[in-house]
Design a protein around this motif. Structure first.
Motif, PDB file in Angstrom:
ATOM      1  N   ASP A 183      10.291  -9.467   6.662  1.00  0.00           N
ATOM      2  CA  ASP A 183       9.252 -10.951   6.556  1.00  0.00           C
ATOM      3  C   ASP A 183       7.871 -11.457   7.722  1.00  0.00           C
ATOM      4  N   ILE A 184       6.609 -11.021   6.649  1.00  0.00           N
ATOM      5  CA  ILE A 184       5.581 -10.798   7.276  1.00  0.00           C
ATOM      6  C   ILE A 184       5.100 -12.027   5.826  1.00  0.00           C
ATOM      7  N   SER A 185       5.323 -12.673   5.687  1.00  0.00           N
ATOM      8  CA  SER A 185       5.302 -13.983   4.412  1.00  0.00           C
ATOM      9  C   SER A 185       3.871 -14.270   4.953  1.00  0.00           C
ATOM     10  N   ASN A 186       4.244 -14.319   5.778  1.00  0.00           N
ATOM     11  CA  ASN A 186       3.218 -15.615   6.847  1.00  0.00           C
ATOM     12  C   ASN A 186       1.477 -15.182   7.120  1.00  0.00           C
ATOM     13  N   ILE A 187       1.701 -13.264   6.769  1.00  0.00           N
ATOM     14  CA  ILE A 187       0.118 -12.903   7.194  1.00  0.00           C
ATOM     15  C   ILE A 187      -0.328 -12.279   5.600  1.00  0.00           C
ATOM     16  N   GLY A 188       0.474 -12.642   4.142  1.00  0.00           N
ATOM     17  CA  GLY A 188      -0.507 -12.893   2.517  1.00  0.00           C
ATOM     18  C   GLY A 188      -0.344 -11.247   2.578  1.00  0.00           C
ATOM     19  N   ILE A 189       0.237 -10.710   2.430  1.00  0.00           N
ATOM     20  CA  ILE A 189      -0.457  -8.747   2.464  1.00  0.00           C
ATOM     21  C   ILE A 189       1.444  -8.772   1.753  1.00  0.00           C
ATOM     22  N   ILE A 195      -3.740  -4.948  15.298  1.00  0.00           N
ATOM     23  CA  ILE A 195      -4.525  -5.409  13.942  1.00  0.00           C
ATOM     24  C   ILE A 195      -3.627  -6.880  12.781  1.00  0.00           C
ATOM     25  N   LEU A 196      -2.052  -6.297  12.916  1.00  0.00           N
ATOM     26  CA  LEU A 196      -1.133  -7.983  12.404  1.00  0.00           C
ATOM     27  C   LEU A 196      -1.159  -8.993  12.708  1.00  0.00           C
ATOM     28  N   GLU A 197      -2.357  -9.457  14.041  1.00  0.00           N
ATOM     29  CA  GLU A 197      -2.461 -10.450  14.372  1.00  0.00           C
ATOM     30  C   GLU A 197      -3.799 -10.583  13.741  1.00  0.00           C
ATOM     31  N   LYS A 236      -4.415 -13.846  11.316  1.00  0.00           N
ATOM     32  CA  LYS A 236      -5.728 -15.225  10.999  1.00  0.00           C
ATOM     33  C   LYS A 236      -6.496 -15.364  10.157  1.00  0.00           C
ATOM     34  N   GLU A 237      -6.635 -14.084   9.707  1.00  0.00           N
ATOM     35  CA  GLU A 237      -7.634 -13.794   7.825  1.00  0.00           C
ATOM     36  C   GLU A 237      -7.250 -14.857   6.486  1.00  0.00           C
ATOM     37  N   SER A 238      -7.877 -15.701   5.719  1.00  0.00           N
ATOM     38  CA  SER A 238      -7.697 -16.058   4.997  1.00  0.00           C
ATOM     39  C   SER A 238      -7.816 -15.846   4.097  1.00  0.00           C
ATOM     40  N   SER A 239      -8.950 -14.700   4.188  1.00  0.00           N
ATOM     41  CA  SER A 239      -9.334 -14.011   2.421  1.00  0.00           C
ATOM     42  C   SER A 239      -8.447 -12.504   2.195  1.00  0.00           C
ATOM     43  N   THR A 240      -8.508 -12.296   1.449  1.00  0.00           N
ATOM     44  CA  THR A 240      -7.448 -11.697   0.741  1.00  0.00           C
ATOM     45  C   THR A 240      -7.857  -9.506   0.547  1.00  0.00           C
ATOM     46  N   ASN A 241      -9.757 -10.498   0.478  1.00  0.00           N
ATOM     47  CA  ASN A 241     -10.369  -9.297   0.608  1.00  0.00           C
ATOM     48  C   ASN A 241     -10.848  -9.071   1.943  1.00  0.00           C
ATOM     49  N   LYS A 242     -10.986  -8.856   2.404  1.00  0.00           N
ATOM     50  CA  LYS A 242     -11.427  -9.394   4.363  1.00  0.00           C
ATOM     51  C   LYS A 242      -9.825  -8.500   5.069  1.00  0.00           C
ATOM     52  N   LYS A 243      -8.968  -9.006   3.468  1.00  0.00           N
ATOM     53  CA  LYS A 243      -7.403  -8.120   4.217  1.00  0.00           C
ATOM     54  C   LYS A 243      -7.424  -6.614   4.317  1.00  0.00           C
ATOM     55  N   ILE A 244      -7.797  -6.543   2.819  1.00  0.00           N
ATOM     56  CA  ILE A 244      -8.069  -5.346   2.708  1.00  0.00           C
ATOM     57  C   ILE A 244      -9.356  -4.825   3.226  1.00  0.00           C
ATOM     58  N   GLU A 245     -10.314  -4.950   3.717  1.00  0.00           N
ATOM     59  CA  GLU A 245     -10.820  -4.539   4.414  1.00  0.00           C
ATOM     60  C   GLU A 245     -10.643  -4.494   5.605  1.00  0.00           C
ATOM     61  N   ILE A 246      -9.696  -4.652   6.984  1.00  0.00           N
ATOM     62  CA  ILE A 246      -9.119  -4.266   7.814  1.00  0.00           C
ATOM     63  C   ILE A 246      -8.264  -2.857   7.623  1.00  0.00           C
ATOM     64  N   LEU A 247      -7.501  -3.150   6.568  1.00  0.00           N
ATOM     65  CA  LEU A 247      -6.739  -2.440   5.928  1.00  0.00           C
ATOM     66  C   LEU A 247      -7.204  -1.014   5.897  1.00  0.00           C
TER      67      LEU A 247
END
Length: 195
Positions: free
Chosen positions: A117-123, A14-16, A20-31
């Motif tokens: 440091d998880i800045s690369n996933i934008g969360i 899921i972290l992977e 790869k996801e750039s959309s903040t809304n999609k990240k929230i949906e995934i979580l």
């Protein structure tokens, strides 16, 4: 110590996906869709909590001897590092013992966990709190509100009046006159020494 295994490390996949996801809304949906996946919430909350520190400036070098390491072992290590019951060479040796036996995927995400440091996933904290419906981080950056007429602002009201500018807006926090300057954005993502 060993035994990462497929079931215990589903959260790494899921972290992977989040990376790869750039959309903040999609990240929230995934979580939100993966709220019940073991270790995902614990991983993110520990990394995002600025009050938990592991005292690691740089991880030691090691060669991978892939086998698999369960995340519980990394959490146990992190507790020892956070409460400073494990420091110096003993900490270095235990870090190597755990990380060198990781699969490449475990190594990637466990290193980031220990380095916080998880800045690369934008969360950041805001995204975490929205996805998990949970408040728990100390510092909050308020939203801006448009003001039509400055003379209608109540003098007793807390806040600042400033011209709206386009670009990346942050709040600057300088703690104890440290050299590091931390810029905190509303998403909870921080940038250090960004001038």
């Amino acid at each position: 110590l060993r035994g990462g295994g497929n079931m215990s490390n589903n959260f790494l996949q899921i972290l992977e996906l989040l990376e790869k996801e750039s959309s903040t809304n999609k990240k929230i949906e995934i979580l939100k869709a993966n709220k019940d996946v073991p270790y995902l919430k614990e991983y993110l909350k520990t990394v995002l909590d600025k009050n938990i520190t592991f005292g690691i400036l740089q991880l030691p070098d090691y060669e991978l001897i892939p086998g698999g390491v369960h995340f519980n072992n990394v959490m146990t290590l992190s507790f020892k590092l956070a409460n400073r019951s494990l420091t110096g060479d003993a900490a270095r040796n235990e870090i190597i013992d755990i990380l060198e036996h990781c699969t490449p995927l475990e190594n990637k995400w466990y290193r980031r966990f220990l380095q916080k440091d998880i800045s690369n996933i934008g969360i950041g904290q805001r995204i975490f709190e929205e996805a998990y419906d949970e408040k728990g981080f100390k510092f909050r950056i308020g939203l801006a509100e448009e003001v039509e007429e400055l003379d209608k602002i109540d003098d007793d009201q807390d806040g600042f009046v400033d011209k709206k500018l386009n670009g990346y807006r942050t709040t600057v926090i300088i703690e104890n006159q440290k050299v590091d300057i931390i810029y905190s954005g509303r998403s909870g993502i921080e940038a250090k020494n960004f001038y």
